[in-house]
Design a protein around this motif. Structure first.
Motif, PDB file in Angstrom:
ATOM      1  N   VAL A 202      -3.561   8.532   4.014  1.00 54.82           N
ATOM      2  CA  VAL A 202      -4.634   9.481   3.679  1.00 54.82           C
ATOM      3  C   VAL A 202      -4.244  10.291   2.443  1.00 54.82           C
ATOM      4  CG1 VAL A 202      -5.969  11.474   4.479  1.00 54.82           C
ATOM      5  CG2 VAL A 202      -5.465   9.605   6.074  1.00 54.82           C
ATOM      6  N   LYS A 203      -2.992  10.728   2.385  1.00 52.41           N
ATOM      7  CA  LYS A 203      -2.529  11.516   1.224  1.00 52.41           C
ATOM      8  C   LYS A 203      -2.709  10.752  -0.083  1.00 52.41           C
ATOM      9  CE  LYS A 203       0.717  14.772   3.309  1.00 52.41           C
ATOM     10  NZ  LYS A 203       2.133  15.119   3.537  1.00 52.41           N
ATOM     11  N   LYS A 204      -2.445   9.427  -0.025  1.00 52.86           N
ATOM     12  CA  LYS A 204      -2.623   8.588  -1.220  1.00 52.86           C
ATOM     13  C   LYS A 204      -4.067   8.650  -1.721  1.00 52.86           C
ATOM     14  CE  LYS A 204       0.430   4.846  -0.032  1.00 52.86           C
ATOM     15  NZ  LYS A 204       0.413   3.466   0.474  1.00 52.86           N
ATOM     16  N   ARG A 205      -5.018   8.603  -0.770  1.00 55.66           N
ATOM     17  CA  ARG A 205      -6.439   8.634  -1.153  1.00 55.66           C
ATOM     18  C   ARG A 205      -6.808   9.992  -1.735  1.00 55.66           C
ATOM     19  NH1 ARG A 205      -4.496   4.389   1.596  1.00 55.66           N
ATOM     20  NH2 ARG A 205      -5.939   2.645   1.641  1.00 55.66           N
ATOM     21  N   VAL A 206      -6.277  11.047  -1.174  1.00 52.95           N
ATOM     22  CA  VAL A 206      -6.580  12.392  -1.684  1.00 52.95           C
ATOM     23  C   VAL A 206      -6.080  12.506  -3.127  1.00 52.95           C
ATOM     24  CG1 VAL A 206      -6.069  14.865  -1.422  1.00 52.95           C
ATOM     25  CG2 VAL A 206      -6.585  13.470   0.598  1.00 52.95           C
TER      26      VAL A 206
END
Ligand code: ZN
Length: 140
Positions: free
Chosen positions: A24-28
């Motif tokens: 999820v952090k990668k997408r943010v």
């Protein structure tokens, strides 16, 4: 702006705690949003989405706690169809969506909060997490 991403993953056990925080952090980061919201939604009727601590013992305890909510083999009516009423109840009662604020370009999670999908009716080849990121970029 709104960006939509999808994280696909499989599960290898009947009951399993899967950490999706880094994904999820990668997408943010990719979205470039500085200030906004990250909506997480798992489109499944068996399975659970939680925000909580990433510690070996408590990860086992999530599964134990879910068993308390809905034990298997409890003469559930739905078990006559596909024998997974307990998994539906866990999913319905705990939920499959979460919203996390984004501040200064990062998920504003607490120190002891990671993002977990909990499989309650696995193994499954294909589980999905929809990630919708809403907010303002630096240049907006
Ligand atoms: Zn079912």
């Amino acid at each position: 702006m709104i960006e939509t991403y999808e994280i696909e993953f499989g599960t290898s056990k009947k009951n399993e705690v899967k950490n999706l925080t880094q994904e999820v952090k990668k997408r943010v980061k990719k979205s470039d949003v500085e200030d906004g919201l990250c909506l997480l939604f798992a489109p499944h009727a068996t399975g659970v989405l939680i925000l909580n601590e990433n510690e070996r013992g408590i990860k086992k305890d999530y599964l134990k706690g879910l068993k308390e909510i809905a034990p298997e083999n409890n003469d559930w009516d739905h078990d006559m169809i596909d024998n997974n009423a307990h998994a539906h109840i866990k999913s319905a009662f705990v939920g499959t969506d979460r919203t996390i604020p984004i501040s200064n370009g990062k998920l504003d999670l607490g120190r002891w909060q990671d993002i977990f999908f909990i499989e309650t009716d696995g193994p499954r080849n294909r589980r999905r997490l929809i990630v919708k990121i809403l907010g303002k970029r630096k240049e907006d």
